[in-house]
Write an enzyme that holds these catalytic residues in place. Structure first.
Site, short mmCIF file in Angstrom:
data_model
loop_
_atom_site.label_atom_id
_atom_site.label_comp_id
_atom_site.label_asym_id
_atom_site.label_seq_id
_atom_site.Cartn_x
_atom_site.Cartn_y
_atom_site.Cartn_z
N ARG A 235 7.10 2.77 0.27
CA ARG A 235 8.47 2.65 -0.20
C ARG A 235 9.01 1.28 0.17
O ARG A 235 8.72 0.75 1.24
CB ARG A 235 9.36 3.74 0.42
CG ARG A 235 9.07 5.15 -0.07
CD ARG A 235 9.53 5.32 -1.52
NE ARG A 235 9.35 6.69 -1.99
CZ ARG A 235 8.27 7.14 -2.59
NH1 ARG A 235 7.24 6.31 -2.79
NH2 ARG A 235 8.19 8.38 -3.00
N GLU A 263 14.41 -2.44 -6.63
CA GLU A 263 13.66 -2.43 -7.88
C GLU A 263 14.57 -2.04 -9.04
O GLU A 263 15.54 -1.30 -8.85
CB GLU A 263 12.50 -1.43 -7.80
CG GLU A 263 11.50 -1.72 -6.70
CD GLU A 263 10.46 -0.61 -6.59
OE1 GLU A 263 10.49 0.30 -7.43
OE2 GLU A 263 9.62 -0.67 -5.67
N HIS A 286 5.26 -1.48 -8.66
CA HIS A 286 5.38 -0.06 -8.25
C HIS A 286 4.53 0.82 -9.17
O HIS A 286 5.01 1.77 -9.78
CB HIS A 286 6.84 0.39 -8.27
CG HIS A 286 7.06 1.61 -7.41
ND1 HIS A 286 8.28 1.89 -6.82
CD2 HIS A 286 6.22 2.63 -7.03
CE1 HIS A 286 8.18 3.03 -6.14
NE2 HIS A 286 6.95 3.49 -6.26
#
Length: 407
Positions: A235, A263, A286
């Protein structure tokens, strides 16, 4: 049941649920803002990246289950769901291999300068002298922080590549995790500081939220070797980005990152990240869990959770009390007759004894059954005598007693 998919999911899993008699509505255009207007009338909600706010949960009139088609549930207000009696479940471990593959890939990419070498070749520059400078991964020490499903898969692949794998010792690991670590050859060291000081590469595989926010801070980074590599596929908020930027500028540290603190909310957008632009960072978007294999596995796992819920079983729930407040576990053996348990529960209620957990199992032949009831309240011989005197109760006894704190 009626199931709302607020994100896309592998069609095979949706068709599997439809074949089982469920009505499935797939609407990946839903957002955190629009979800409250569409959730009414559904028994189950399935999400991947769409946030489930308290407002959405409160707008649901019959929702009993929210499934996160993945591992993390930080985008779901699980506390509010618990208050409303809504199960929040996830699908852990199904994408572990995909994330592990990316973590290993980042290690190789950093060591062999694959990203900048590719960029130079595309611009017509040939720089063999620079890109020939690589340490090689064989014989290096990999420290893994977080030995869950993903950490174990990383360890297995790293060991196969000839890396020594270490992790911090923990007393709360399950027997199965310890067995897998032993099979892989993972070494435990007494504390995290020793892991950081010894490792050539440190790979982070911890859940987001809670105690892990900002875990990789200046102290953490200072404890690492000055020429080590940091990998984060967990994360973004786990890393203090300002501290990492400072360490990248001041030391020989390099980083491979799949996640960032801020993000874009969608799959396409713009990101302004000084960390992503840093020349000593190799970065991806990601995408750790984004392989076809992983998406199918997660979708099938999601279907497993929903089918189990339909049959009365809850899998991988994250908002149930692990150890409910209870004082005793009762065993009530009884004839399998209508109303017996209703009388038992009525007597418990009359004495202000609360039921924390309950399971009733029927013996072969359907003549007798046994109810195992975890309760909070005063359980004495008088209560057991009264329960035993209820019609069709064979015997009432105490299996176990617990402290008031539920220990």
């Amino acid at each position: 049941m009626r199931i709302l998919f607020a994100d896309s999911l592998a069609q095979s899993a949706v068709e599997r649920l439809r074949a089982g008699g469920d009505e499935c509505v797939v609407d990946p255009s839903l957002t955190a803002q629009s979800l409250p207007e569409h959730v009414a009338g559904f028994d189950v909600l399935v999400v991947r990246s769409t946030k489930v706010t308290a407002a959405a949960l409160e707008a649901a009139d019959r929702l009993g289950l929210v499934v996160r088609a993945g591992a993390g549930t930080n985008t779901i207000d699980a506390d509010r769901a618990a208050e409303l009696g809504i199960f929040v479940c996830n699908v852990p471990g199904r994408n572990a291999i995909a994330v592990a593959e990316l973590a290993i890939g980042l290690m190789f990419a950093i060591d062999r300068h694959i990203a900048p070498a590719t960029a130079d070749l595309r611009s017509g520059d040939w720089n063999k002298q620079t890109y020939s400078q690589a340490r090689g991964l064989f014989g290096s020490t990999l420290g893994i922080i977080g030995m869950g499903a993903i950490g174990l898969e990383v360890a297995q692949r790293a060991s196969a590549c000839g890396l020594r794998v270490i992790t911090e010792a923990r007393a709360d690991r399950t027997r199965e995790v310890c067995r897998r670590m032993a099979d892989i050859g993972v070494e435990e060291v007494p504390e995290r500081a020793a892991v950081l000081a010894t490792s050539d590469i440190v790979s982070i595989h911890v859940p987001g939220g809670g105690d892990t926010v900002g875990m990789v801070d200046a102290e953490f980074l200072t404890a690492m070797k000055p020429d080590a590599v940091l990998i984060n596929t967990s994360r973004g908020e786990v890393v203090d980005e300002a501290a990492l930027l400072a360490a990248l500028d001041a030391t020989g540290l390099r980083a491979g990152l799949d996640v960032f603190a801020n993000e874009p909310s969608g799959s396409v957008g713009q990101i302004s990240s000084e960390l992503a632009r840093h020349p000593k960072v190799t970065a991806t978007h990601h995408i750790g869990a984004s392989t076809d294999q992983a998406q199918v596995a997660v979708a099938e796992g999601t279907a497993d959770v929903i089918e189990a819920y339909r049959s009365g079983v809850v899998l991988d729930c994250v908002n149930l009390e692990r150890v409910p407040n209870r004082t005793a576990t009762l065993s009530v053996r009884h004839h399998d007759r209508v109303g017996v348990l209703a009388c038992v529960l009525q007597e418990l209620s009359r004495r202000h004894v609360n039921v924390a957990n309950m399971q009733n199992r029927i013996f072969s032949g359907s003549e007798a059954a046994v109810a195992v009831i975890e309760v909070a309240g005063d359980v004495d011989d008088d209560l057991l005598e009264v329960l035993g005197s209820i019609e069709h109760v064979i015997c009432a006894s105490v299996l176990d007693t617990h402290s008031a704190a539920g220990q």
